[in-house]
Design a protein around this motif. Structure first.
Motif, mmCIF file in Angstrom:
data_model
loop_
_atom_site.group_PDB
_atom_site.id
_atom_site.type_symbol
_atom_site.label_atom_id
_atom_site.label_comp_id
_atom_site.label_asym_id
_atom_site.label_seq_id
_atom_site.Cartn_x
_atom_site.Cartn_y
_atom_site.Cartn_z
ATOM 1 N N PRO A 9 0.977 -1.172 -0.123
ATOM 2 C CA PRO A 9 -0.017 -0.099 -0.118
ATOM 3 C C PRO A 9 1.265 1.142 -0.160
ATOM 4 O O PRO A 9 0.277 1.925 -0.822
ATOM 5 N N LEU A 10 1.873 1.067 0.513
ATOM 6 C CA LEU A 10 3.188 2.569 0.608
ATOM 7 C C LEU A 10 3.437 2.432 -0.179
ATOM 8 O O LEU A 10 3.445 3.779 -1.310
ATOM 9 N N LYS A 11 3.682 1.426 -1.514
ATOM 10 C CA LYS A 11 4.339 1.808 -2.807
ATOM 11 C C LYS A 11 3.344 2.143 -3.687
ATOM 12 O O LYS A 11 3.557 3.289 -4.721
ATOM 13 N N ALA A 12 2.116 1.605 -3.502
ATOM 14 C CA ALA A 12 1.464 2.408 -4.513
ATOM 15 C C ALA A 12 0.897 3.230 -3.682
ATOM 16 O O ALA A 12 0.486 4.692 -4.979
ATOM 17 N N LEU A 17 1.394 9.849 -5.171
ATOM 18 C CA LEU A 17 2.094 10.450 -5.641
ATOM 19 C C LEU A 17 2.347 11.148 -7.317
ATOM 20 O O LEU A 17 2.824 12.408 -6.716
ATOM 21 N N GLU A 18 3.631 10.250 -7.199
ATOM 22 C CA GLU A 18 4.732 10.934 -8.628
ATOM 23 C C GLU A 18 3.459 11.261 -9.456
ATOM 24 O O GLU A 18 3.711 11.783 -10.264
ATOM 25 N N ASP A 19 2.604 9.891 -10.135
ATOM 26 C CA ASP A 19 1.885 10.292 -10.839
ATOM 27 C C ASP A 19 1.356 11.795 -11.123
ATOM 28 O O ASP A 19 1.114 12.530 -11.823
ATOM 29 N N ALA A 20 0.361 12.306 -9.752
ATOM 30 C CA ALA A 20 -0.043 13.385 -9.899
ATOM 31 C C ALA A 20 1.237 14.512 -9.963
ATOM 32 O O ALA A 20 0.889 15.812 -10.378
#
Length: 167
Positions: A9-12, A17-20
């Protein structure tokens, strides 16, 4: 003692966050109507390229394009048709440039192309190709829109103190 923790879940969350962040960065430098770079991005790239040209005397060419009779299209046919014209121009400009070239919507119906490492003769050839593509576009012919185009080449030896002077 062994502790096992699921970090899935943390990696997701990190990926979201990177995508945003990438999406916000793209929105900050792109004109939403045409999809080409916006003036803010062009200004930052112009400063970088200007500095490099001054330092290394490698030519930098700019092509400024202004649509003729665009106001008439907006006044007589409406802004939706005017938007289609701008999108068509951006589509024409999006073809045939190098990754290092910066195609920008500079103002309402003005576009600016930054072409690092490009001599005047090459820039004139590109400008003529753009002019002809706009002239022979079905939509532009139907709307009576043509383009006025100017070309400038700076090689770092001319006495120009600020990047904005080139524009």
């Amino acid at each position: 003692v062994c502790v096992i923790r699921d970090v899935g879940p943390l990696k997701a969350l990190i990926q979201q966050l990177e995508d945003a962040t990438n999406k916000l960065t793209e929105q900050a430098i792109t004109d939403p109507l045409t999809g080409v770079y916006n003036r803010r991005y062009m200004n930052s790239r112009l400063y970088e390229e200007f500095a490099g040209t001054r330092r290394h005397h490698i030519p930098l060419s700019l092509i400024m394009l202004d649509l003729d009779r665009f106001k008439m299209v907006n006044d007589q046919r409406g802004h939706d048709v005017g938007d289609r014209v701008l999108q068509e121009v951006a589509s024409i400009l999006g073809k045939g440039f190098r990754a290092s070239d910066v195609v920008t919507r500079y103002g309402g119906d003005e576009f600016l192309i930054l072409m690092p490492h490009t001599a005047a003769e090459q820039a004139f050839d590109v400008a003529e190709r753009i002019r002809a593509s706009i002239e022979y576009s079905d939509l532009m012919a139907e709307m009576g829109v043509t383009a006025s185009i100017g070309v400038l080449t700076y090689d770092g030896t001319q006495s120009v103190e600020e990047a904005e002077t080139l524009v």
